[in-house]
Scaffold this motif. Structure first.
Motif, PDB file in Angstrom:
ATOM      1  N   MET A 189     -18.975  53.577 -14.488  1.00 31.58           N
ATOM      2  CA  MET A 189     -20.256  53.579 -15.190  1.00 31.58           C
ATOM      3  C   MET A 189     -21.147  52.478 -14.630  1.00 31.58           C
ATOM      4  N   GLU A 190     -22.414  52.805 -14.452  1.00 32.94           N
ATOM      5  CA  GLU A 190     -23.305  51.824 -13.841  1.00 32.94           C
ATOM      6  C   GLU A 190     -24.633  51.739 -14.579  1.00 32.94           C
ATOM      7  N   VAL A 191     -25.171  50.534 -14.595  1.00 30.28           N
ATOM      8  CA  VAL A 191     -26.502  50.343 -15.169  1.00 30.28           C
ATOM      9  C   VAL A 191     -27.359  49.646 -14.130  1.00 30.28           C
ATOM     10  N   LEU A 192     -28.590  50.121 -13.958  1.00 28.33           N
ATOM     11  CA  LEU A 192     -29.531  49.426 -13.098  1.00 28.33           C
ATOM     12  C   LEU A 192     -30.474  48.632 -13.992  1.00 28.33           C
ATOM     13  N   ILE A 193     -30.555  47.341 -13.713  1.00 29.53           N
ATOM     14  CA  ILE A 193     -31.471  46.487 -14.482  1.00 29.53           C
ATOM     15  C   ILE A 193     -32.616  46.078 -13.574  1.00 29.53           C
ATOM     16  N   ILE A 194     -33.835  46.334 -14.029  1.00 26.29           N
ATOM     17  CA  ILE A 194     -35.012  45.968 -13.224  1.00 26.29           C
ATOM     18  C   ILE A 194     -35.587  44.681 -13.797  1.00 26.29           C
ATOM     19  N   GLY A 195     -35.584  43.619 -12.995  1.00 27.63           N
ATOM     20  CA  GLY A 195     -36.170  42.353 -13.438  1.00 27.63           C
ATOM     21  C   GLY A 195     -35.100  41.297 -13.671  1.00 27.63           C
ATOM     22  N   GLY A 196     -35.305  40.135 -13.068  1.00 26.66           N
ATOM     23  CA  GLY A 196     -34.320  39.046 -13.165  1.00 26.66           C
ATOM     24  C   GLY A 196     -34.838  37.851 -13.930  1.00 26.66           C
ATOM     25  N   GLY A 197     -35.659  38.096 -14.980  1.00 25.15           N
ATOM     26  CA  GLY A 197     -36.015  37.026 -15.913  1.00 25.15           C
ATOM     27  C   GLY A 197     -34.880  36.902 -16.930  1.00 25.15           C
ATOM     28  N   TRP A 198     -35.147  36.160 -18.012  1.00 27.97           N
ATOM     29  CA  TRP A 198     -34.082  35.928 -19.001  1.00 27.97           C
ATOM     30  C   TRP A 198     -33.672  37.212 -19.713  1.00 27.97           C
ATOM     31  N   SER A 199     -34.593  38.168 -19.874  1.00 32.00           N
ATOM     32  CA  SER A 199     -34.192  39.425 -20.522  1.00 32.00           C
ATOM     33  C   SER A 199     -33.246  40.197 -19.610  1.00 32.00           C
ATOM     34  N   GLY A 200     -33.555  40.239 -18.310  1.00 34.13           N
ATOM     35  CA  GLY A 200     -32.708  40.965 -17.369  1.00 34.13           C
ATOM     36  C   GLY A 200     -31.338  40.323 -17.240  1.00 34.13           C
ATOM     37  N   ILE A 201     -31.326  39.000 -17.199  1.00 34.65           N
ATOM     38  CA  ILE A 201     -30.049  38.284 -17.050  1.00 34.65           C
ATOM     39  C   ILE A 201     -29.178  38.489 -18.296  1.00 34.65           C
ATOM     40  N   ALA A 202     -29.812  38.394 -19.472  1.00 31.38           N
ATOM     41  CA  ALA A 202     -29.041  38.596 -20.712  1.00 31.38           C
ATOM     42  C   ALA A 202     -28.527  40.035 -20.793  1.00 31.38           C
ATOM     43  N   ALA A 203     -29.362  40.992 -20.362  1.00 30.42           N
ATOM     44  CA  ALA A 203     -28.935  42.404 -20.377  1.00 30.42           C
ATOM     45  C   ALA A 203     -27.759  42.601 -19.426  1.00 30.42           C
ATOM     46  N   ALA A 204     -27.836  41.967 -18.261  1.00 32.88           N
ATOM     47  CA  ALA A 204     -26.772  42.121 -17.249  1.00 32.88           C
ATOM     48  C   ALA A 204     -25.465  41.522 -17.758  1.00 32.88           C
ATOM     49  N   ILE A 205     -25.554  40.358 -18.403  1.00 24.91           N
ATOM     50  CA  ILE A 205     -24.337  39.713 -18.916  1.00 24.91           C
ATOM     51  C   ILE A 205     -23.699  40.588 -19.995  1.00 24.91           C
ATOM     52  N   GLU A 206     -24.532  41.090 -20.896  1.00 23.11           N
ATOM     53  CA  GLU A 206     -24.023  41.925 -21.987  1.00 23.11           C
ATOM     54  C   GLU A 206     -23.317  43.178 -21.438  1.00 23.11           C
ATOM     55  N   ALA A 207     -23.977  43.861 -20.508  1.00 25.68           N
ATOM     56  CA  ALA A 207     -23.408  45.102 -19.970  1.00 25.68           C
ATOM     57  C   ALA A 207     -22.124  44.811 -19.195  1.00 25.68           C
ATOM     58  N   THR A 208     -22.139  43.738 -18.403  1.00 23.24           N
ATOM     59  CA  THR A 208     -20.951  43.387 -17.605  1.00 23.24           C
ATOM     60  C   THR A 208     -19.784  43.061 -18.535  1.00 23.24           C
ATOM     61  N   GLN A 209     -20.077  42.295 -19.585  1.00 19.06           N
ATOM     62  CA  GLN A 209     -18.995  41.923 -20.507  1.00 19.06           C
ATOM     63  C   GLN A 209     -18.445  43.129 -21.266  1.00 19.06           C
ATOM     64  N   ARG A 210     -19.238  44.209 -21.313  1.00 16.58           N
ATOM     65  CA  ARG A 210     -18.746  45.438 -21.953  1.00 16.58           C
ATOM     66  C   ARG A 210     -18.093  46.365 -20.929  1.00 16.58           C
ATOM     67  N   GLY A 211     -17.884  45.854 -19.721  1.00 22.33           N
ATOM     68  CA  GLY A 211     -17.104  46.601 -18.725  1.00 22.33           C
ATOM     69  C   GLY A 211     -17.905  47.562 -17.870  1.00 22.33           C
ATOM     70  N   VAL A 212     -19.218  47.382 -17.825  1.00 23.00           N
ATOM     71  CA  VAL A 212     -20.061  48.289 -17.041  1.00 23.00           C
ATOM     72  C   VAL A 212     -20.493  47.587 -15.751  1.00 23.00           C
ATOM     73  N   ARG A 213     -20.553  48.340 -14.667  1.00 28.52           N
ATOM     74  CA  ARG A 213     -20.982  47.743 -13.396  1.00 28.52           C
ATOM     75  C   ARG A 213     -22.510  47.682 -13.367  1.00 28.52           C
ATOM     76  N   VAL A 214     -23.035  46.502 -13.056  1.00 26.18           N
ATOM     77  CA  VAL A 214     -24.485  46.269 -13.118  1.00 26.18           C
ATOM     78  C   VAL A 214     -25.061  46.032 -11.730  1.00 26.18           C
ATOM     79  N   THR A 215     -26.200  46.669 -11.457  1.00 27.11           N
ATOM     80  CA  THR A 215     -27.009  46.275 -10.297  1.00 27.11           C
ATOM     81  C   THR A 215     -28.315  45.741 -10.863  1.00 27.11           C
ATOM     82  N   LEU A 216     -28.642  44.502 -10.502  1.00 33.23           N
ATOM     83  CA  LEU A 216     -29.907  43.911 -10.975  1.00 33.23           C
ATOM     84  C   LEU A 216     -30.842  43.752  -9.780  1.00 33.23           C
ATOM     85  N   VAL A 217     -32.059  44.219  -9.956  1.00 30.46           N
ATOM     86  CA  VAL A 217     -33.043  44.192  -8.866  1.00 30.46           C
ATOM     87  C   VAL A 217     -34.220  43.318  -9.283  1.00 30.46           C
TER      88      VAL A 217
END
Ligand SMILES: Cc1cc2nc3c(=O)[nH]c(=O)nc-3n(C[C@H](O)[C@H](O)[C@H](O)COP(=O)(O)OP(=O)(O)OC[C@H]3O[C@@H](n4cnc5c(N)ncnc54)[C@H](O)[C@@H]3O)c2cc1C
Length: 439
Positions: free
Chosen positions: A1-29
């Motif tokens: 399972m993968e999630v693409l996160i657009i944006g590396g501000g604090w919202s993007g970083i928090a979203a990436a951490i949350e998704a990763t900790q729930r076992g999902v593979r994240v690509t942040l752009v």
């Protein structure tokens, strides 16, 4: 399972951490060459000092933000007050301290307000009465700006000018006659009328970017990808799903789920001309913050920071940890000076600081740098608060597209905490709705 996160501000970083900790593979752009978005630091070329795009202050109630820094191991880089303590200075050179350390929690703020000199006793009592009503949930804000709300609750001018207005400017970045009273009440309840810990101010001891420095490595060690310096140029959809995104490096990547963590203006641009254009929400006007760094010949502040009253300068921070004599000045909702020339702004701040702090006698100004963030935060007027979209707003039409960012509806002002919380919310929705079969 993968999630693409657009944006590396604090919202993007928090979203990436949350998704990763729930076992999902994240690509942040992230399209810029650095992470952090509107909360970043950089090296000043002349002095070599690390300065921020503007001083940021956090609070003990910033739970989503604190989860990010704990996860990344950078919480120790924040200096935490033992209890809320703010020095208010005015042009007579007087300093009055709001000190909530004498009693725990809400009682601490009540007593601090009662003891706050520089404000008439009756006005202090009025402020305590209103704080109590807010704490008890008995202060209706429906359809009111902060100014209207404060008048409705019989707040005299001196307590508005010397307490409420600085709180509104610092936390909502909007003039009191425009800011929604709803946000003021939320801030009071979560921060100032919560526990002693919630009301503590947290000030970074390093450049803002250092707080998120370990993020890229953290993500990559967990199988994620962090593409910095690469923007998303188009979302490509078929039926009710986005199947791929086109990147600024010419590549197209397939996606299962997309979380947009970019400002509303940027999302508007991304949707413009696509078949998703009708999904664009009403544009929120933005509110500027002007930050000024001043290098003096020596340190002169006796406190780490102070709130200024009756001047264009609103907050002054002693940055002696970076260099003795360096101070940072903040002007929130700085409509009045954002169009001024930098050297005029530097002179104005220097003049006002000398009025506010008699201790500056003999101290020489060496240099000043002005940073104008014209779109620092959305301007949350009554109308704008009413149309803030939820994380799931677009997913009713495009089922795998979720939105986050400080402008989305968290109920909080546009702050680092609002951004981080929106990222966590969007990730939670994306994983529960867009990936229903995930184990
Ligand atoms: C000067 C200043 C002072 C502030 N002071 C405080 C404070 O004291 N306390 C506080 O809590 N908050 C403060 N704030 C507010 C806080 O900084 C913001 O609310 C928060 O940083 C917003 O984070 P965000 O992730 O929502 O958006 P952003 O930080 O704007 O991040 C969005 C990111 O998306 C990227 N992006 C945009 N389009 C694309 C694209 N097409 N493809 C890829 N990437 C893209 C951008 O480059 C950016 O990095 C302040 C803000 C400013 C400017």
């Amino acid at each position: 399972m993968e999630v693409l996160i657009i944006g590396g501000g604090w919202s993007g970083i928090a979203a990436a951490i949350e998704a990763t900790q729930r076992g999902v593979r994240v690509t942040l752009v992230e399209e810029r060459h650095y992470l952090g978005g509107r909360a970043r630091s950089f090296t000043d070329r002349v002095s070599g000092d690390e300065i921020d795009n503007g001083q940021h202050v956090m609070m003990g109630c910033y739970r989503a933000l604190l989860n990010v820094v704990r996860t990344l191991g950078t919480e120790h880089l924040l200096e935490r007050q033992s209890a809320l303590r703010v020095a208010f200075v005015d042009t007579s050179g007087q300093s009055n301290v709001l000190d909530a350390s004498r009693l725990p929690g809400m009682a601490g703020l009540g007593l601090a307000l009662l003891r706050l000199s520089g404000i008439k006793v009756l006005s202090r009592l009025a402020a305590v009465r209103l704080a109590l009503r807010i704490a008890l949930g008995r202060a209706s804000t429906t359809g009111l700006t902060c100014a209207e709300f404060l008048r409705q609750h019989h707040q005299p001018n001196d307590v508005i000018e010397r307490f409420w207005e600085p709180v509104v400017l610092a936390t909502i970045n909007a003039p009191i006659n425009k800011a929604s009273a709803d946000l003021l009440v939320t801030v009071m309840r979560l921060a100032f009328l919560g526990s002693t810990q919630d009301a503590q101010l947290l000030i970074p001891m390093v450049g803002l970017s250092d707080l998120i420095r370990p993020f890229q490595k953290w993500l990559e060690e967990r199988g994620g990808v962090c593409m910095i310096g690469t923007g998303v140029e188009a979302l490509e959809r078929a039926d009710d799903r986005i199947h791929s995104v086109r990147l600024s490096n010419g590549n197209t990547i397939e996606v299962q789920s997309v979380i947009s963590c970019i400002p509303q203006r940027a999302l508007h641009r991304l949707l413009l001309g696509s078949d998703m254009e009708p999904l664009r929400a009403a544009a929120t006007p933005s509110s500027p913050i002007v930050s000024v760094y001043l290098w003096y010949s020596e340190s002169w502040m006796s406190t780490d920071f102070a709130a200024a009253l009756g001047t264009t300068v609103q907050w002054v921070f002693d940055k002696r940890r970076i260099r003795p004599g360096l101070v940072a000045v903040t002007v929130s909702a700085g409509y009045g000076i954002v169009t001024e020339q930098a050297d005029e702004i530097v002179s104005l701040c220097d003049r006002e600081l000398r009025q506010l702090f008699p201790s500056m006698k003999g101290v020489e100004l060496k240099r000043g740098v002005v940073i104008k963030e014209k779109h620092a935060t959305p301007l949350f007027t009554l109308e704008m608060v009413a149309v803030r979209p939820a994380s799931t707003e677009l997913s009713t039409v495009v089922s795998n597209l979720f939105i986050a960012g400080d402008w989305t509806d968290t109920g909080l002002p546009a702050t680092l905490e609002g951004a981080a919380r929106s990222g966590v919310n969007a990730s939670t929705y994306a994983l529960s709705q867009s990936l229903p079969n995930r184990q």
